[in-house]
Design a protein around this motif. Structure first.
Motif, PDB file in Angstrom:
ATOM      1  N   ALA A 161       0.835  -1.207   0.000  1.00  0.00           N
ATOM      2  CA  ALA A 161       0.000   0.000   0.000  1.00  0.00           C
ATOM      3  C   ALA A 161       0.868   1.255   0.000  1.00  0.00           C
ATOM      4  O   ALA A 161       0.601   2.211  -0.741  1.00  0.00           O
ATOM      5  CB  ALA A 161      -0.934  -0.006   1.205  1.00  0.00           C
ATOM      6  N   ALA A 162       1.898   1.255   0.833  1.00  0.00           N
ATOM      7  CA  ALA A 162       2.765   2.433   0.917  1.00  0.00           C
ATOM      8  C   ALA A 162       3.455   2.699  -0.417  1.00  0.00           C
ATOM      9  O   ALA A 162       3.592   3.855  -0.848  1.00  0.00           O
ATOM     10  CB  ALA A 162       3.802   2.233   2.018  1.00  0.00           C
ATOM     11  N   GLU A 163       3.849   1.623  -1.101  1.00  0.00           N
ATOM     12  CA  GLU A 163       4.467   1.784  -2.425  1.00  0.00           C
ATOM     13  C   GLU A 163       3.482   2.397  -3.416  1.00  0.00           C
ATOM     14  O   GLU A 163       3.816   3.320  -4.168  1.00  0.00           O
ATOM     15  CB  GLU A 163       4.977   0.440  -2.933  1.00  0.00           C
ATOM     16  N   LEU A 164       2.252   1.904  -3.415  1.00  0.00           N
ATOM     17  CA  LEU A 164       1.234   2.430  -4.327  1.00  0.00           C
ATOM     18  C   LEU A 164       0.917   3.894  -4.027  1.00  0.00           C
ATOM     19  O   LEU A 164       0.638   4.684  -4.931  1.00  0.00           O
ATOM     20  CB  LEU A 164      -0.055   1.605  -4.226  1.00  0.00           C
ATOM     21  N   LEU A 165       0.964   4.255  -2.733  1.00  0.00           N
ATOM     22  CA  LEU A 165       0.617   5.611  -2.318  1.00  0.00           C
ATOM     23  C   LEU A 165       1.807   6.566  -2.339  1.00  0.00           C
ATOM     24  O   LEU A 165       1.636   7.771  -2.152  1.00  0.00           O
ATOM     25  CB  LEU A 165       0.011   5.581  -0.905  1.00  0.00           C
ATOM     26  N   GLY A 166       3.005   6.018  -2.513  1.00  0.00           N
ATOM     27  CA  GLY A 166       4.199   6.855  -2.523  1.00  0.00           C
ATOM     28  C   GLY A 166       4.535   7.435  -1.160  1.00  0.00           C
ATOM     29  O   GLY A 166       5.031   8.555  -1.043  1.00  0.00           O
ATOM     30  N   LEU A 167       4.282   6.636  -0.112  1.00  0.00           N
ATOM     31  CA  LEU A 167       4.515   7.105   1.262  1.00  0.00           C
ATOM     32  C   LEU A 167       5.642   6.312   1.917  1.00  0.00           C
ATOM     33  O   LEU A 167       5.825   5.124   1.644  1.00  0.00           O
ATOM     34  CB  LEU A 167       3.241   6.945   2.102  1.00  0.00           C
ATOM     35  N   ALA A 168       6.373   6.976   2.813  1.00  0.00           N
ATOM     36  CA  ALA A 168       7.383   6.291   3.610  1.00  0.00           C
ATOM     37  C   ALA A 168       6.685   5.475   4.691  1.00  0.00           C
ATOM     38  O   ALA A 168       5.772   5.966   5.358  1.00  0.00           O
ATOM     39  CB  ALA A 168       8.325   7.309   4.257  1.00  0.00           C
ATOM     40  N   CYS A 169       7.091   4.235   4.856  1.00  0.00           N
ATOM     41  CA  CYS A 169       6.465   3.377   5.869  1.00  0.00           C
ATOM     42  C   CYS A 169       7.535   2.542   6.565  1.00  0.00           C
ATOM     43  O   CYS A 169       8.269   1.791   5.923  1.00  0.00           O
ATOM     44  CB  CYS A 169       5.424   2.455   5.234  1.00  0.00           C
ATOM     45  N   THR A 170       7.618   2.674   7.871  1.00  0.00           N
ATOM     46  CA  THR A 170       8.535   1.868   8.674  1.00  0.00           C
ATOM     47  C   THR A 170       7.844   0.567   9.059  1.00  0.00           C
ATOM     48  O   THR A 170       6.726   0.590   9.603  1.00  0.00           O
ATOM     49  CB  THR A 170       8.954   2.615   9.954  1.00  0.00           C
ATOM     50  N   GLU A 171       8.481  -0.541   8.777  1.00  0.00           N
ATOM     51  CA  GLU A 171       7.934  -1.841   9.153  1.00  0.00           C
ATOM     52  C   GLU A 171       8.569  -2.287  10.463  1.00  0.00           C
ATOM     53  O   GLU A 171       9.793  -2.416  10.551  1.00  0.00           O
ATOM     54  CB  GLU A 171       8.212  -2.864   8.056  1.00  0.00           C
ATOM     55  N   VAL A 172       7.750  -2.493  11.462  1.00  0.00           N
ATOM     56  CA  VAL A 172       8.224  -2.919  12.779  1.00  0.00           C
ATOM     57  C   VAL A 172       7.941  -4.407  12.932  1.00  0.00           C
ATOM     58  O   VAL A 172       6.793  -4.814  13.103  1.00  0.00           O
ATOM     59  CB  VAL A 172       7.543  -2.124  13.910  1.00  0.00           C
ATOM     60  N   GLU A 173       8.999  -5.204  12.826  1.00  0.00           N
ATOM     61  CA  GLU A 173       8.855  -6.650  13.004  1.00  0.00           C
ATOM     62  C   GLU A 173       8.905  -6.987  14.483  1.00  0.00           C
ATOM     63  O   GLU A 173       9.857  -6.626  15.177  1.00  0.00           O
ATOM     64  CB  GLU A 173       9.975  -7.400  12.274  1.00  0.00           C
ATOM     65  N   ILE A 174       7.874  -7.662  14.958  1.00  0.00           N
ATOM     66  CA  ILE A 174       7.833  -8.042  16.372  1.00  0.00           C
ATOM     67  C   ILE A 174       8.035  -9.548  16.493  1.00  0.00           C
ATOM     68  O   ILE A 174       7.801 -10.299  15.539  1.00  0.00           O
ATOM     69  CB  ILE A 174       6.512  -7.612  17.035  1.00  0.00           C
ATOM     70  N   THR A 175       8.491  -9.972  17.659  1.00  0.00           N
ATOM     71  CA  THR A 175       8.805 -11.380  17.869  1.00  0.00           C
ATOM     72  C   THR A 175       7.920 -11.979  18.954  1.00  0.00           C
ATOM     73  O   THR A 175       7.275 -11.247  19.730  1.00  0.00           O
ATOM     74  CB  THR A 175      10.274 -11.547  18.298  1.00  0.00           C
ATOM     75  N   THR A 176       7.912 -13.288  19.013  1.00  0.00           N
ATOM     76  CA  THR A 176       7.150 -13.992  20.054  1.00  0.00           C
ATOM     77  C   THR A 176       7.605 -13.558  21.445  1.00  0.00           C
ATOM     78  O   THR A 176       6.778 -13.326  22.336  1.00  0.00           O
ATOM     79  CB  THR A 176       7.318 -15.510  19.887  1.00  0.00           C
ATOM     80  N   ASP A 177       8.909 -13.435  21.631  1.00  0.00           N
ATOM     81  CA  ASP A 177       9.428 -13.033  22.946  1.00  0.00           C
ATOM     82  C   ASP A 177       8.970 -11.622  23.315  1.00  0.00           C
ATOM     83  O   ASP A 177       8.625 -11.365  24.482  1.00  0.00           O
ATOM     84  CB  ASP A 177      10.959 -13.096  22.957  1.00  0.00           C
ATOM     85  N   GLU A 178       8.965 -10.723  22.341  1.00  0.00           N
ATOM     86  CA  GLU A 178       8.516  -9.353  22.630  1.00  0.00           C
ATOM     87  C   GLU A 178       7.036  -9.334  23.012  1.00  0.00           C
ATOM     88  O   GLU A 178       6.618  -8.583  23.911  1.00  0.00           O
ATOM     89  CB  GLU A 178       8.740  -8.457  21.406  1.00  0.00           C
ATOM     90  N   ILE A 179       6.244 -10.150  22.334  1.00  0.00           N
ATOM     91  CA  ILE A 179       4.813 -10.217  22.659  1.00  0.00           C
ATOM     92  C   ILE A 179       4.620 -10.762  24.073  1.00  0.00           C
ATOM     93  O   ILE A 179       3.835 -10.228  24.865  1.00  0.00           O
ATOM     94  CB  ILE A 179       4.065 -11.077  21.625  1.00  0.00           C
TER      95      ILE A 179
END
Length: 334
Positions: free
Chosen positions: A137-155
């Motif tokens: 979606a961010a690519e289609l909209l031309g917007l900067a988007c930070t992807e925050v990968e979360i882990t099982t341990d963090e949850i």
């Protein structure tokens, strides 16, 4: 005047007010508070007030000015009627002078992101549906988007803190709140106070799959809209952990009024959901996004699956609720 405080933002008849403007009105013409729109909690002297829908937490009831413990008047902004398109555009414009947009790639958040034109953030486990769709979606909209990968341990580490602050501690609310937790944590760590979200669109426009088969659509929508206040309490409690708050353009009074004027059968029919919102979105974002049917946040982010695994791993094979209750008891020393 003593101790003037204002959290959030205020508008009057469609014009954003600065904190100095609000303070001046409070001091010299407090009757104007009746018409305050926006998302705010303010206090001054012995008085306090919150916005009409109670989106910002604070003392006292939503949409009321209370002084010396007594209700003085209701706060009911009354902006000029607008089409749904105009209402959504205005609602996002009023909120987009600051903040970050929580993007999952569905029509709700994609429309907000496109109109706000701000940095976006997406949260999910590595390889999750929401991270991939938000990236697209961010690519289609031309917007900067930070992807925050979360882990099982963090949850697992976040669960006690989340469960301690949310009002209703069940699996659905907990899984949604955990996802919001990581969005708010990222926003707070990067200096954002306001997080623009797509909350409220499913209830206002008929986004849930169960609406396709219910014989009581009008009643179901009305009931679910009433439940939005409890959702806001949950989400704002989590956001407050990181000194942030969620801003909700779809719960702007203009949007709510425009949405309520549309009959239920025009929102959901022939296997389609959120029809009026998708029609508006198609004028602002690519049709691919306007028509996209997305998984709910807790599933798309992968958080629901992790909670199930954590419950089993900790000996609660048949009941995620028992696992959540256990964490709550441990938090309270039981």
């Amino acid at each position: 005047m003593t101790l003037f405080q204002c959290t959030g933002w205020v508008e009057l008849d469609g014009t954003r007010l600065s904190l100095a403007d609000v303070e001046k009105i409070v001091q010299n013409d407090p009757e104007k508070i009746r018409r305050f729109g926006g998302e705010f909690a303010l206090s001054f002297d012995t008085c306090h007030a919150r916005d009409h829908f109670g989106i910002i937490p604070g003392p006292g009831p939503k949409g009321v000015l209370v002084c010396n413990g007594q209700a003085r008047f209701s706060i009911v902004p009354d902006p000029a009627p607008r089409t749904l398109d105009e209402a959504i555009v205005t609602a996002v414009r009023l909120r987009s002078d600051e903040g970050v947009t929580a993007l999952s790639g569905g029509v709700d958040s994609s429309l907000v992101a496109a109109l706000a034109e701000r940095e976006c953030v997406a949260v999910g486990l590595a390889g999750s549906h929401d991270l991939a769709q938000a990236r697209h979606a961010a690519e289609l909209l031309g917007l900067a988007c930070t992807e925050v990968e979360i882990t099982t341990d963090e949850i697992a580490d976040a669960l006690p803190e989340v469960i301690s602050v949310i009002p209703k501690k069940d699996p659905v609310n907990t899984s949604i709140a955990v996802t919001q937790y990581f969005i708010a944590r990222w926003a707070g760590a990067h200096g954002y106070r306001r997080i623009l979200t797509g909350q409220g669109a499913d209830e206002l426009f008929g986004g849930y799959a169960r609406y396709l088969s219910t014989p009581t659509l009008e009643e179901d929508l009305a009931r679910d809209v009433l439940g939005l206040a409890a959702q806001a309490d949950r989400d704002q409690a989590v956001a407050a952990l990181f000194r942030t708050y969620l801003s909700m353009p779809y719960l702007d009074i203009r949007v709510v009024r425009a949405a309520r004027a549309i009959p239920a059968h025009a929102k959901v029919h022939d296997g389609e959901r959120k029809i009026p919102l998708r029609e508006v979105a198609a004028r602002h974002i690519p049709q691919e996004l306007a028509g996209y049917g997305k998984k709910a946040m807790q599933y798309g982010s992968g958080v629901w699956g992790v909670l199930k695994k954590l419950a089993r791993k900790n000996g609660y094979k048949t009941s995620m609720q028992d696992y959540i209750d256990h964490i709550g008891r441990v938090e309270h020393g039981h």
